[in-house]
Design a protein around this motif. Structure first.
Motif, PDB file in Angstrom:
ATOM      1  N   GLY A  75      -0.267 -89.108  20.147  1.00  0.00           N
ATOM      2  CA  GLY A  75      -1.337 -89.966  20.644  1.00  0.00           C
ATOM      3  C   GLY A  75      -0.918 -91.414  20.779  1.00  0.00           C
ATOM      4  N   LEU A  76      -0.784 -91.854  22.002  1.00  0.00           N
ATOM      5  CA  LEU A  76      -0.425 -93.239  22.280  1.00  0.00           C
ATOM      6  C   LEU A  76      -1.614 -94.160  22.028  1.00  0.00           C
ATOM      7  CD1 LEU A  76       1.699 -95.204  23.385  1.00  0.00           C
ATOM      8  CD2 LEU A  76       0.872 -94.682  25.664  1.00  0.00           C
ATOM      9  N   CYS A  77      -2.816 -93.675  22.365  1.00  0.00           N
ATOM     10  CA  CYS A  77      -4.038 -94.460  22.187  1.00  0.00           C
ATOM     11  C   CYS A  77      -4.734 -94.041  20.891  1.00  0.00           C
ATOM     12  CB  CYS A  77      -4.983 -94.236  23.365  1.00  0.00           C
ATOM     13  SG  CYS A  77      -4.329 -94.839  24.932  1.00  0.00           S
ATOM     14  N   PRO A  78      -5.518 -94.927  20.329  1.00  0.00           N
ATOM     15  CA  PRO A  78      -6.255 -94.559  19.114  1.00  0.00           C
ATOM     16  C   PRO A  78      -7.323 -93.500  19.399  1.00  0.00           C
ATOM     17  CG  PRO A  78      -6.848 -96.773  19.848  1.00  0.00           C
ATOM     18  CD  PRO A  78      -5.745 -96.301  20.736  1.00  0.00           C
ATOM     19  N   THR A  79      -7.811 -92.873  18.357  1.00  0.00           N
ATOM     20  CA  THR A  79      -8.868 -91.866  18.481  1.00  0.00           C
ATOM     21  C   THR A  79     -10.052 -92.458  19.236  1.00  0.00           C
ATOM     22  OG1 THR A  79      -8.178 -90.869  16.407  1.00  0.00           O
ATOM     23  CG2 THR A  79     -10.396 -90.337  17.177  1.00  0.00           C
ATOM     24  N   GLY A  80     -10.569 -91.681  20.179  1.00  0.00           N
ATOM     25  CA  GLY A  80     -11.705 -92.136  20.981  1.00  0.00           C
ATOM     26  C   GLY A  80     -11.307 -92.901  22.234  1.00  0.00           C
ATOM     27  N   TRP A  81     -10.010 -93.001  22.490  1.00  0.00           N
ATOM     28  CA  TRP A  81      -9.483 -93.714  23.653  1.00  0.00           C
ATOM     29  C   TRP A  81      -8.450 -92.830  24.327  1.00  0.00           C
ATOM     30  CZ3 TRP A  81     -10.717 -98.972  24.762  1.00  0.00           C
ATOM     31  CH2 TRP A  81     -11.569 -99.577  23.832  1.00  0.00           C
ATOM     32  N   HIS A  82      -8.128 -93.123  25.591  1.00  0.00           N
ATOM     33  CA  HIS A  82      -7.112 -92.362  26.318  1.00  0.00           C
ATOM     34  C   HIS A  82      -6.466 -93.230  27.393  1.00  0.00           C
ATOM     35  CE1 HIS A  82     -10.647 -91.960  28.965  1.00  0.00           C
ATOM     36  NE2 HIS A  82      -9.763 -91.779  29.951  1.00  0.00           N
ATOM     37  N   VAL A  83      -5.285 -92.812  27.825  1.00  0.00           N
ATOM     38  CA  VAL A  83      -4.618 -93.439  28.970  1.00  0.00           C
ATOM     39  C   VAL A  83      -5.317 -92.915  30.219  1.00  0.00           C
ATOM     40  CG1 VAL A  83      -2.452 -93.680  30.238  1.00  0.00           C
ATOM     41  CG2 VAL A  83      -2.426 -93.622  27.732  1.00  0.00           C
ATOM     42  N   PRO A  84      -5.737 -93.789  31.128  1.00  0.00           N
ATOM     43  CA  PRO A  84      -6.466 -93.307  32.309  1.00  0.00           C
ATOM     44  C   PRO A  84      -5.613 -92.411  33.207  1.00  0.00           C
ATOM     45  CG  PRO A  84      -5.946 -95.639  32.531  1.00  0.00           C
ATOM     46  CD  PRO A  84      -5.554 -95.234  31.143  1.00  0.00           C
ATOM     47  N   THR A  85      -6.277 -91.455  33.823  1.00  0.00           N
ATOM     48  CA  THR A  85      -5.622 -90.570  34.778  1.00  0.00           C
ATOM     49  C   THR A  85      -5.474 -91.289  36.120  1.00  0.00           C
ATOM     50  OG1 THR A  85      -7.696 -89.665  35.598  1.00  0.00           O
ATOM     51  CG2 THR A  85      -6.675 -88.544  33.691  1.00  0.00           C
ATOM     52  N   ASP A  86      -4.747 -90.667  37.015  1.00  0.00           N
ATOM     53  CA  ASP A  86      -4.613 -91.190  38.365  1.00  0.00           C
ATOM     54  C   ASP A  86      -5.989 -91.284  39.037  1.00  0.00           C
ATOM     55  OD1 ASP A  86      -3.052 -91.950  40.756  1.00  0.00           O
ATOM     56  OD2 ASP A  86      -3.696 -89.994  41.515  1.00  0.00           O
ATOM     57  N   VAL A  87      -6.830 -90.298  38.835  1.00  0.00           N
ATOM     58  CA  VAL A  87      -8.183 -90.308  39.414  1.00  0.00           C
ATOM     59  C   VAL A  87      -9.000 -91.477  38.850  1.00  0.00           C
ATOM     60  CG1 VAL A  87     -10.368 -89.032  39.540  1.00  0.00           C
ATOM     61  CG2 VAL A  87      -8.204 -87.847  39.959  1.00  0.00           C
ATOM     62  N   GLU A  88      -8.897 -91.725  37.556  1.00  0.00           N
ATOM     63  CA  GLU A  88      -9.628 -92.850  36.963  1.00  0.00           C
ATOM     64  C   GLU A  88      -9.152 -94.187  37.521  1.00  0.00           C
ATOM     65  OE1 GLU A  88     -11.044 -91.584  32.569  1.00  0.00           O
ATOM     66  OE2 GLU A  88      -8.876 -91.440  32.909  1.00  0.00           O
ATOM     67  N   TRP A  89      -7.846 -94.334  37.707  1.00  0.00           N
ATOM     68  CA  TRP A  89      -7.317 -95.549  38.322  1.00  0.00           C
ATOM     69  C   TRP A  89      -7.861 -95.719  39.740  1.00  0.00           C
ATOM     70  CZ3 TRP A  89      -5.047 -99.863  36.892  1.00  0.00           C
ATOM     71  CH2 TRP A  89      -4.318 -99.917  35.710  1.00  0.00           C
ATOM     72  N   THR A  90      -7.871 -94.636  40.510  1.00  0.00           N
ATOM     73  CA  THR A  90      -8.371 -94.690  41.883  1.00  0.00           C
ATOM     74  C   THR A  90      -9.852 -95.058  41.900  1.00  0.00           C
ATOM     75  OG1 THR A  90      -6.702 -93.127  42.642  1.00  0.00           O
ATOM     76  CG2 THR A  90      -8.661 -93.369  44.020  1.00  0.00           C
ATOM     77  N   THR A  91     -10.628 -94.473  41.011  1.00  0.00           N
ATOM     78  CA  THR A  91     -12.053 -94.795  40.916  1.00  0.00           C
ATOM     79  C   THR A  91     -12.246 -96.281  40.622  1.00  0.00           C
ATOM     80  OG1 THR A  91     -12.593 -92.556  40.189  1.00  0.00           O
ATOM     81  CG2 THR A  91     -14.198 -94.290  39.668  1.00  0.00           C
ATOM     82  N   LEU A  92     -11.439 -96.819  39.714  1.00  0.00           N
ATOM     83  CA  LEU A  92     -11.533 -98.241  39.366  1.00  0.00           C
ATOM     84  C   LEU A  92     -11.208 -99.124  40.564  1.00  0.00           C
ATOM     85  CD1 LEU A  92     -11.832-100.570  37.327  1.00  0.00           C
ATOM     86  CD2 LEU A  92      -9.418-100.206  36.725  1.00  0.00           C
ATOM     87  N   THR A  93     -10.091 -98.860  41.221  1.00  0.00           N
ATOM     88  CA  THR A  93      -9.719 -99.714  42.357  1.00  0.00           C
ATOM     89  C   THR A  93     -10.720 -99.584  43.501  1.00  0.00           C
ATOM     90  OG1 THR A  93      -8.154 -98.046  43.173  1.00  0.00           O
ATOM     91  CG2 THR A  93      -7.253 -99.806  41.808  1.00  0.00           C
ATOM     92  N   ASN A  94     -11.213 -98.374  43.745  1.00  0.00           N
ATOM     93  CA  ASN A  94     -12.222 -98.191  44.798  1.00  0.00           C
ATOM     94  C   ASN A  94     -13.506 -98.958  44.488  1.00  0.00           C
ATOM     95  OD1 ASN A  94     -10.537 -96.593  46.315  1.00  0.00           O
ATOM     96  ND2 ASN A  94     -11.479 -94.662  45.693  1.00  0.00           N
ATOM     97  N   SER A  95     -13.903 -98.997  43.224  1.00  0.00           N
ATOM     98  CA  SER A  95     -15.128 -99.707  42.850  1.00  0.00           C
ATOM     99  C   SER A  95     -14.987-101.219  43.009  1.00  0.00           C
ATOM    100  CB  SER A  95     -15.527 -99.374  41.414  1.00  0.00           C
ATOM    101  OG  SER A  95     -14.666-100.002  40.479  1.00  0.00           O
ATOM    102  N   LEU A  96     -13.753-101.690  43.127  1.00  0.00           N
ATOM    103  CA  LEU A  96     -13.489-103.126  43.283  1.00  0.00           C
ATOM    104  C   LEU A  96     -13.090-103.482  44.718  1.00  0.00           C
ATOM    105  CD1 LEU A  96     -11.559-103.616  39.933  1.00  0.00           C
ATOM    106  CD2 LEU A  96     -13.881-104.409  40.465  1.00  0.00           C
ATOM    107  N   GLY A  97     -13.420-102.615  45.661  1.00  0.00           N
ATOM    108  CA  GLY A  97     -13.177-102.912  47.070  1.00  0.00           C
ATOM    109  C   GLY A  97     -11.993-102.219  47.683  1.00  0.00           C
ATOM    110  N   GLY A  98     -11.270-101.412  46.913  1.00  0.00           N
ATOM    111  CA  GLY A  98     -10.122-100.680  47.444  1.00  0.00           C
ATOM    112  C   GLY A  98      -8.794-101.285  47.034  1.00  0.00           C
ATOM    113  N   ALA A  99      -7.749-100.513  47.229  1.00  0.00           N
ATOM    114  CA  ALA A  99      -6.409-100.892  46.773  1.00  0.00           C
ATOM    115  C   ALA A  99      -5.854-102.151  47.428  1.00  0.00           C
ATOM    116  CB  ALA A  99      -5.444 -99.732  46.990  1.00  0.00           C
ATOM    117  N   LEU A 100      -6.357-102.522  48.591  1.00  0.00           N
ATOM    118  CA  LEU A 100      -5.834-103.715  49.270  1.00  0.00           C
ATOM    119  C   LEU A 100      -6.331-105.020  48.670  1.00  0.00           C
ATOM    120  CD1 LEU A 100      -5.972-102.565  53.000  1.00  0.00           C
ATOM    121  CD2 LEU A 100      -4.011-102.585  51.437  1.00  0.00           C
ATOM    122  N   VAL A 101      -7.407-104.975  47.884  1.00  0.00           N
ATOM    123  CA  VAL A 101      -7.988-106.211  47.331  1.00  0.00           C
ATOM    124  C   VAL A 101      -8.277-106.158  45.834  1.00  0.00           C
ATOM    125  CG1 VAL A 101      -9.013-106.883  49.530  1.00  0.00           C
ATOM    126  CG2 VAL A 101     -10.344-105.509  47.922  1.00  0.00           C
TER     127      VAL A 101
END
Length: 119
Positions: free
Chosen positions: A7-33
């Protein structure tokens, strides 16, 4: 190391997946911005050249190559995801000279930063 059973992250936490990263960038206007909103601002300590409106506070930690040499420190920021792509894994790259968030797969022997997110 990202998917190490110890476990790299503490209990109750995780390293984000590729999908989670994409969701984050999309919610902020997309990968270009999205990089601008994710990077630390000039008024943050430590500072970078973003707006940090997301609260992510990305910094230009650079990378480590497979020989152990460090590069791009102070210029670019690289972050692993927990998602593999064959013999490589997905990562995100934040550039110092623009607001693009680059998605690509890289050899897992490379060293990048890791962000833990709450489950």
């Amino acid at each position: 190391a990202v998917n190490n059973t110890a476990g790299l992250c503490p209990t109750g936490w995780h390293v984000p997946t590729d999908v989670e990263w994409t969701t984050l960038t999309n919610s902020l206007g997309g990968a270009l911005v999205a990089g601008g909103a994710l990077k630390s601002s000039e008024s943050d300590t430590p500072a970078w050249n973003g707006t940090n409106t997301s609260g992510f506070s990305a910094l230009p930690g650079g990378n480590r190559d497979s020989s152990g040499n460090f590069g791009n420190v102070g210029t670019n920021g690289y972050w692993w995801s927990a998602s593999q792509n064959g013999g490589s894994a997905w990562r995100r790259l934040f550039y110092g000279d623009n607001d693009i968030v680059n998605r690509y797969h890289s050899n897992q022997r490379l060293g990048f930063s890791v962000r833990c997110v709450r489950d």
